[in-house]
Design an enzyme around this catalytic site. Sequence first.
Site, PDB file in Angstrom:
ATOM      1  N   GLY A 195       3.917  -5.722  -1.298  1.00 31.70           N
ATOM      2  CA  GLY A 195       3.374  -4.601  -2.450  1.00 31.70           C
ATOM      3  C   GLY A 195       4.016  -4.410  -3.383  1.00 31.70           C
ATOM      4  O   GLY A 195       4.102  -3.049  -4.118  1.00 31.70           O
ATOM      5  N   GLN A 219       1.632  -0.397  -8.320  1.00 30.91           N
ATOM      6  CA  GLN A 219       2.180   0.816  -9.283  1.00 30.91           C
ATOM      7  C   GLN A 219       3.526   1.908  -8.958  1.00 30.91           C
ATOM      8  O   GLN A 219       4.339   2.163  -8.571  1.00 30.91           O
ATOM      9  CB  GLN A 219       0.562   1.555  -9.378  1.00 30.91           C
ATOM     10  CG  GLN A 219       1.242   2.944 -10.844  1.00 30.91           C
ATOM     11  CD  GLN A 219       0.392   3.926 -10.412  1.00 30.91           C
ATOM     12  OE1 GLN A 219      -0.713   4.073  -9.266  1.00 30.91           O
ATOM     13  NE2 GLN A 219       0.177   4.782 -11.467  1.00 30.91           N
ATOM     14  N   ILE A 260       1.949 -10.696  -3.573  1.00 27.50           N
ATOM     15  CA  ILE A 260       1.505 -11.905  -3.327  1.00 27.50           C
ATOM     16  C   ILE A 260       1.284 -12.560  -4.479  1.00 27.50           C
ATOM     17  O   ILE A 260       1.221 -13.578  -5.066  1.00 27.50           O
ATOM     18  CB  ILE A 260       0.381 -11.753  -2.590  1.00 27.50           C
ATOM     19  CG1 ILE A 260      -0.743 -12.541  -2.816  1.00 27.50           C
ATOM     20  CG2 ILE A 260      -0.338 -11.057  -4.174  1.00 27.50           C
ATOM     21  CD1 ILE A 260      -1.696 -12.692  -1.813  1.00 27.50           C
ATOM     22  N   ASP A 319       2.564 -13.708   1.180  1.00 25.35           N
ATOM     23  CA  ASP A 319       0.927 -13.245   1.886  1.00 25.35           C
ATOM     24  C   ASP A 319       0.294 -12.605   2.998  1.00 25.35           C
ATOM     25  O   ASP A 319       1.059 -13.575   4.002  1.00 25.35           O
ATOM     26  CB  ASP A 319      -0.236 -14.007   1.654  1.00 25.35           C
ATOM     27  CG  ASP A 319      -2.150 -13.643   1.860  1.00 25.35           C
ATOM     28  OD1 ASP A 319      -2.128 -12.607   2.103  1.00 25.35           O
ATOM     29  OD2 ASP A 319      -2.886 -14.508   2.113  1.00 25.35           O
ATOM     30  N   TYR A 342     -12.332   2.047   0.953  1.00 28.64           N
ATOM     31  CA  TYR A 342     -11.181   2.296   1.356  1.00 28.64           C
ATOM     32  C   TYR A 342     -10.770   3.827   2.146  1.00 28.64           C
ATOM     33  O   TYR A 342      -9.228   2.953   2.997  1.00 28.64           O
ATOM     34  CB  TYR A 342     -10.712   2.817   0.189  1.00 28.64           C
ATOM     35  CG  TYR A 342      -9.167   2.945  -0.519  1.00 28.64           C
ATOM     36  CD1 TYR A 342      -8.300   1.786  -0.780  1.00 28.64           C
ATOM     37  CD2 TYR A 342      -8.274   4.961  -0.397  1.00 28.64           C
ATOM     38  CE1 TYR A 342      -6.835   2.382  -0.687  1.00 28.64           C
ATOM     39  CE2 TYR A 342      -7.769   5.028  -0.686  1.00 28.64           C
ATOM     40  CZ  TYR A 342      -6.368   3.853  -0.955  1.00 28.64           C
ATOM     41  OH  TYR A 342      -4.881   3.814  -1.593  1.00 28.64           O
ATOM     42  N   LYS A 389      -8.049   3.918   5.504  1.00 29.45           N
ATOM     43  CA  LYS A 389      -7.346   4.098   5.377  1.00 29.45           C
ATOM     44  C   LYS A 389      -6.763   5.626   7.260  1.00 29.45           C
ATOM     45  O   LYS A 389      -5.886   5.240   7.242  1.00 29.45           O
ATOM     46  CB  LYS A 389      -6.565   5.594   4.476  1.00 29.45           C
ATOM     47  CG  LYS A 389      -6.874   4.426   2.702  1.00 29.45           C
ATOM     48  CD  LYS A 389      -5.400   4.158   3.336  1.00 29.45           C
ATOM     49  CE  LYS A 389      -4.894   3.388   1.747  1.00 29.45           C
ATOM     50  NZ  LYS A 389      -3.215   2.774   2.054  1.00 29.45           N
TER      51      LYS A 389
HETATM   52  N1  LIG Z   1      -1.190   5.190  -6.803  1.00 31.14           N
HETATM   53  C1  LIG Z   1      -2.711   5.672  -5.711  1.00 31.14           C
HETATM   54  O1  LIG Z   1      -3.199   6.543  -6.528  1.00 31.14           O
HETATM   55  C2  LIG Z   1      -2.228   5.740  -4.646  1.00 31.14           C
HETATM   56  C3  LIG Z   1      -3.216   7.083  -3.784  1.00 31.14           C
HETATM   57  C4  LIG Z   1      -3.288   7.417  -2.653  1.00 31.14           C
HETATM   58  C5  LIG Z   1      -2.753   6.124  -1.998  1.00 31.14           C
HETATM   59  N2  LIG Z   1      -1.851   4.768  -2.515  1.00 31.14           N
HETATM   60  C6  LIG Z   1      -1.652   3.879  -1.531  1.00 31.14           C
HETATM   61  O2  LIG Z   1       0.130   3.556  -1.957  1.00 31.14           O
HETATM   62  C7  LIG Z   1      -0.019   2.008  -1.920  1.00 31.14           C
HETATM   63  C8  LIG Z   1       0.362   1.343  -2.968  1.00 31.14           C
HETATM   64  O3  LIG Z   1      -0.558   1.551  -3.850  1.00 31.14           O
HETATM   65  P1  LIG Z   1      -0.465   1.429  -5.370  1.00 31.14           P
HETATM   66  O4  LIG Z   1      -0.820   2.213  -6.692  1.00 31.14           O
HETATM   67  O5  LIG Z   1       0.909   0.405  -5.616  1.00 31.14           O
HETATM   68  O6  LIG Z   1      -0.901  -0.484  -5.298  1.00 31.14           O
HETATM   69  P2  LIG Z   1      -1.183  -1.390  -6.465  1.00 31.14           P
HETATM   70  O7  LIG Z   1      -2.693  -1.842  -6.601  1.00 31.14           O
HETATM   71  O8  LIG Z   1      -0.865  -0.963  -8.372  1.00 31.14           O
HETATM   72  O9  LIG Z   1      -0.285  -2.354  -6.275  1.00 31.14           O
HETATM   73  C9  LIG Z   1      -0.195  -3.566  -4.874  1.00 31.14           C
HETATM   74  C10 LIG Z   1       0.269  -4.074  -4.855  1.00 31.14           C
HETATM   75  O10 LIG Z   1      -0.097  -5.103  -3.709  1.00 31.14           O
HETATM   76  C11 LIG Z   1       0.043  -6.738  -3.189  1.00 31.14           C
HETATM   77  N3  LIG Z   1      -0.269  -7.149  -2.019  1.00 31.14           N
HETATM   78  C12 LIG Z   1      -2.155  -7.142  -2.919  1.00 31.14           C
HETATM   79  N4  LIG Z   1      -2.396  -7.919  -2.323  1.00 31.14           N
HETATM   80  C13 LIG Z   1      -1.980  -8.472  -1.045  1.00 31.14           C
HETATM   81  C14 LIG Z   1      -1.035  -9.568  -0.254  1.00 31.14           C
HETATM   82  N5  LIG Z   1      -1.926 -10.200   0.526  1.00 31.14           N
HETATM   83  N6  LIG Z   1       0.312  -9.551   0.555  1.00 31.14           N
HETATM   84  C15 LIG Z   1       1.598  -9.247  -0.874  1.00 31.14           C
HETATM   85  N7  LIG Z   1       1.370  -8.219  -1.738  1.00 31.14           N
HETATM   86  C16 LIG Z   1      -0.152  -8.149  -1.670  1.00 31.14           C
HETATM   87  C17 LIG Z   1      -0.264  -6.670  -5.249  1.00 31.14           C
HETATM   88  O11 LIG Z   1      -0.443  -7.544  -6.092  1.00 31.14           O
HETATM   89  C18 LIG Z   1       0.378  -5.223  -5.546  1.00 31.14           C
HETATM   90  O12 LIG Z   1       1.200  -6.132  -6.829  1.00 31.14           O
HETATM   91  C19 LIG Z   1      -1.381   1.622  -1.230  1.00 31.14           C
HETATM   92  O13 LIG Z   1      -1.195   1.331   0.298  1.00 31.14           O
HETATM   93  C20 LIG Z   1      -2.253   2.732  -1.823  1.00 31.14           C
HETATM   94  O14 LIG Z   1      -3.125   2.821  -0.913  1.00 31.14           O
HETATM   95  C21 LIG Z   1      -1.430   4.718  -3.555  1.00 31.14           C
END
Ligand SMILES: NC(=O)c1ccc[n+]([C@@H]2O[C@H](COP(=O)([O-])OP(=O)(O)OC[C@H]3O[C@@H](n4cnc5c(N)ncnc54)[C@H](O)[C@@H]3O)[C@@H](O)[C@H]2O)c1
Length: 318
Positions: free
Chosen positions: A7, A11, A34, A48, A138, A142
């Site tokens: 992933g 962000q 992905i 994936d 969600y 978690k």
């Molecule tokens: N950004 C926030 O504010 C925040 C807050 C709390 C927790 N989190 C957690 O941090 C982690 C990262 O969050 P983020 O904000 O970077 O999320 P995001 O949605 O920006 O990025 C997730 C990435 O995972 C990839 N992805 C999705 N399904 C996939 C799969 N089956 N195989 C491979 N890759 C796949 C997507 O293409 C994407 O690039 C997550 O677990 C999220 O729950 C984020």
Amino acid sequence: MKKLIIGAYGQIGSELRVALEKRHGLHSVMAADIRKPESEDSDFVLLDATEKDSVFGLLESEEVDEVYLLAALLSAKAEQMPQQAWRINMQVLFNLLEAGKEGLFKKLFWPSSIAVFGPHTPKQHTPQYTVMDPDTVYGISKLAGERWMEYYFEKYGLDVRSLRYPGILSWKTAPGGGTTDYAVEMFHYALRHEPYVCYVAPGERLPMMYIDDAVEGTLQLMSAPAEKLRIRSSYNLSGIDFTPEELARAIRRYIPGFRVEYRPDFRQQIAATWPDSIDDRFAREDWGWRPRFDLDKMVREMLAGLKQTQYPEAELSL
Ligand SMILES: NC(=O)c1ccc[n+]([C@@H]2O[C@H](COP(=O)([O-])OP(=O)(O)OC[C@H]3O[C@@H](n4cnc5c(N)ncnc54)[C@H](O)[C@@H]3O)[C@@H](O)[C@H]2O)c1
């Protein structure tokens, strides 16, 4: 030995990758996602993560010591696709826990979220151990993930580490569909000198954090000596907290004409069940956590970064 980010182009992954490369050396990181990155590079793997065989195959063919599992569907998106969210948020974690149990890597980082808390959780300075009754897809995934992380540590000795991230603000990569995304959107509208319609109520206080603090906290936790870590489910982590009204006011210091209207939607209902602020004393005591960004410092960084990269015409005095 490589660090594998799954992933990696979201962000958090986009910036964690750079930080890991700075710390461990160029090409120390393998990025898996992905979707393909905009500019392809040699250490990228299309994956994936819901396909267990592909995950195991990759780990068997590469020498990986740390896995950062960031693939997920975030809170707002997950509400729209519950089954898919469970599959991505839970099944992928299981695949990795199993791979770790089989010795295919040494340490797993998997982030949890403030979404593990629910309507009956104390809202101010929410403690590490308290009522947890999440009522979002969600949050449920978690909380279940946290319990499985601790289980694999206790039963199989797997070195798992986790943080309950608050809402993350960043300007290099857009957020991926969370309830706290409004905070990042506000900066874009302000810099375009357009009014913003906010989907969260003006007084809804939420815990937030600037991306640099989130990345630094992650690196600190991952390099902390194992014996210092008392928590193997997920650590509370606090940065800043603010309401949409307070954020708009902080932005107006630099862009005085910025206007915000409020039209709360389903995301306000999600936000209403989450804490106002977080007590992160275990992170402070166990591995020395201290956030570096307060509200004003974060606002200045966001405005400067976005102006430089996306809105060079924007008028603001920092
Ligand atoms: N950004 C926030 O504010 C925040 C807050 C709390 C927790 N989190 C957690 O941090 C982690 C990262 O969050 P983020 O904000 O970077 O999320 P995001 O949605 O920006 O990025 C997730 C990435 O995972 C990839 N992805 C999705 N399904 C996939 C799969 N089956 N195989 C491979 N890759 C796949 C997507 O293409 C994407 O690039 C997550 O677990 C999220 O729950 C984020």
